[in-house]
Structure formats: structure tokens, C-alpha cells
Design an enzyme around this catalytic site. Structure first.
Site, mmCIF file in Angstrom:
data_model
loop_
_atom_site.group_PDB
_atom_site.id
_atom_site.type_symbol
_atom_site.label_atom_id
_atom_site.label_comp_id
_atom_site.label_asym_id
_atom_site.label_seq_id
_atom_site.Cartn_x
_atom_site.Cartn_y
_atom_site.Cartn_z
ATOM 1 N N CYS A 99 -0.274 -42.279 -16.409
ATOM 2 C CA CYS A 99 0.811 -43.060 -15.829
ATOM 3 C C CYS A 99 1.406 -43.967 -16.885
ATOM 4 O O CYS A 99 0.660 -44.621 -17.639
ATOM 5 C CB CYS A 99 0.285 -43.882 -14.653
ATOM 6 S SG CYS A 99 1.547 -44.843 -13.809
ATOM 7 N N HIS B 193 2.452 -38.274 -6.983
ATOM 8 C CA HIS B 193 2.170 -39.411 -7.877
ATOM 9 C C HIS B 193 3.315 -40.419 -7.834
ATOM 10 O O HIS B 193 3.081 -41.629 -7.688
ATOM 11 C CB HIS B 193 1.985 -38.880 -9.305
ATOM 12 C CG HIS B 193 1.745 -39.936 -10.329
ATOM 13 N ND1 HIS B 193 0.545 -40.076 -10.995
ATOM 14 C CD2 HIS B 193 2.554 -40.919 -10.834
ATOM 15 C CE1 HIS B 193 0.625 -41.093 -11.840
ATOM 16 N NE2 HIS B 193 1.845 -41.620 -11.772
ATOM 17 N N GLU B 194 4.563 -39.930 -7.946
ATOM 18 C CA GLU B 194 5.715 -40.836 -8.016
ATOM 19 C C GLU B 194 6.008 -41.496 -6.663
ATOM 20 O O GLU B 194 6.333 -42.690 -6.609
ATOM 21 C CB GLU B 194 6.952 -40.100 -8.535
ATOM 22 C CG GLU B 194 6.804 -39.520 -9.933
ATOM 23 C CD GLU B 194 6.361 -40.528 -10.985
ATOM 24 O OE1 GLU B 194 6.625 -41.735 -10.821
ATOM 25 O OE2 GLU B 194 5.725 -40.112 -11.970
#
Length: 200
Positions: free
Chosen positions: A135, A178-179
Site C-alpha cells: 500500500c 483493496h481500494e
């Protein structure tokens, strides 16, 4: 008659508040920043507060604003810059708690980056697979994270106003999870089976 006029004025004010544009502080962050935007990191307390907050949908005024066009261009530039070199970025990572993500579409020819507004996960489907994730907001670390192999998202495309839904599979589905997690104040480390120091 006076009651009717008062009701109309109150209704207009309510609509005006509901359809607000970007705040002065948000506009300044968007318009005054360089093309390469500052990326928030979990190690900075003020940044962490942004990363842990729940993001809100863009209003109709924000969706049609010139500031949004500038923001999307800068987010795309930032995520693809050699100093970042990511496969996705969410608005909280550049300091805005708005439901915007930019994702590299590995499932499309040319693997383009695309932006999704008012992005939400409608359903998680398929098997769960564990894979490596990093990340931009957690530098120097990576983790092994269980994710679904298929996801259905709901979003608005730039330049449009109507909502769409789309089913995505494979690695691109992992990026979306994830986003969009970022938009809900969730980091991959919250879901990871393990987290380790990365040389990258």
C-alpha cells in the site's frame, strides 16, 4: 401564502445544502497541489485520521465540477509516478474522504488506469485466495491478505451521472477490494494473515 413561500425557501436551502460542492479546503487541496500529490501515510497522525475515516459520495455538483477533473488527473499522475508506482489509489490517500478510486484494469487490453466515482462493493463472490499486497500509505511493508476472487461494484463513471454495476474477477477484483476498503477506513493490514517488512 407566507407559509408557502417560507416552505419553498426552506426546501431550496435544504437541496442546496444536500448538493454542496467541494469545500474551500478541499478545493485548495485539489487545485493548489502539484501534479504529484502528497500521499497520506499511516505513520503520520493527521494522515491516519483521514485514512481511518469513512468517505462520502460525491454530490451532483461535485460530479459536474471542474475540480473533479483536476483531481482525477492528479490522482492518476500520482499513482503512476515512478516514486509511487502503484496499481491503485483512493481519494483518502491524497487527503480527501470522497468515494473515488483509480484502478489499473489488468483485465482489459493495454491494462489502463480508470477512475470510479461513488464506488461501493455490492457483493463479494467466488473463492477466497490469499495473495501479497502492499500500500502506498503503508510504506516498507507488505502482507498476505485473503480476498474474494470475484466482486460486484456499483459506481458512477467520470462524465456520467447514472450509476452502473460491474462484475470483476481475478487480480483486478483484488485491487478493487483493496481500494474500496480505503473508502471505508480499512487498511489491508486489518485483513492480513501476516505483515512483513518489504525491501520496496
Amino acid at each position: 401564502m407566507r407559509k408557502t413561500i417560507l416552505f419553498i425557501l426552506l426546501a431550496a436551502l435544504t437541496v442546496g445544502c444536500a448538493q454542496r460542492a467541494f469545500t474551500p479546503a478541499e478545493r485548495a487541496l485539489i487545485m493548489d497541489s502539484d501534479s504529484l500529490m502528497y500521499v497520506t501515510t499511516i505513520d503520520v497522525p493527521a494522515d491516519s485520521a483521514i485514512l481511518r475515516a469513512i468517505s462520502v459520495d460525491l454530490t451532483a455538483q461535485e460530479l459536474a465540477s471542474p475540480e473533479l477533473e483536476v483531481l482525477l488527473a492528479k490522482m492518476l499522475y500520482t499513482v503512476q509516478h515512478p516514486t509511487q508506482d502503484g496499481v491503485g489509489i483512493a481519494a483518502p490517500q491524497v487527503g480527501l474522504n470522497k468515494r473515488i478510486v483509480c484502478v489499473q484494469r489488468f483485465d482489459r487490453p493495454g491494462e489502463p488506469f480508470e477512475c470510479y466515482l461513488n464506488a461501493h462493493i455490492e457483493s463479494l463472490e467466488g473463492e477466497i485466495a490469499v495473495g501479497p499486497e502492499g500500500c502506498l500509505s503503508i510504506p516498507g511493508k507488505r502482507g498476505l491478505v485473503p480476498r474474494h476472487t470475484k466482486v460486484q461494484i456499483r459506481y458512477v463513471a467520470p462524465g456520467c451521472s447514472a450509476e452502473r454495476t460491474e462484475e470483476i474477477e481475478g487480480f483486478t477484483a483484488v485491487i478493487f477490494q483493496h481500494e474500496i476498503d480505503h473508502l471505508d477506513g480499512i487498511l489491508y493490514t486489518d485483513r492480513a494473515d501476516s505483515v512483513f517488512v518489504s525491501e520496496r
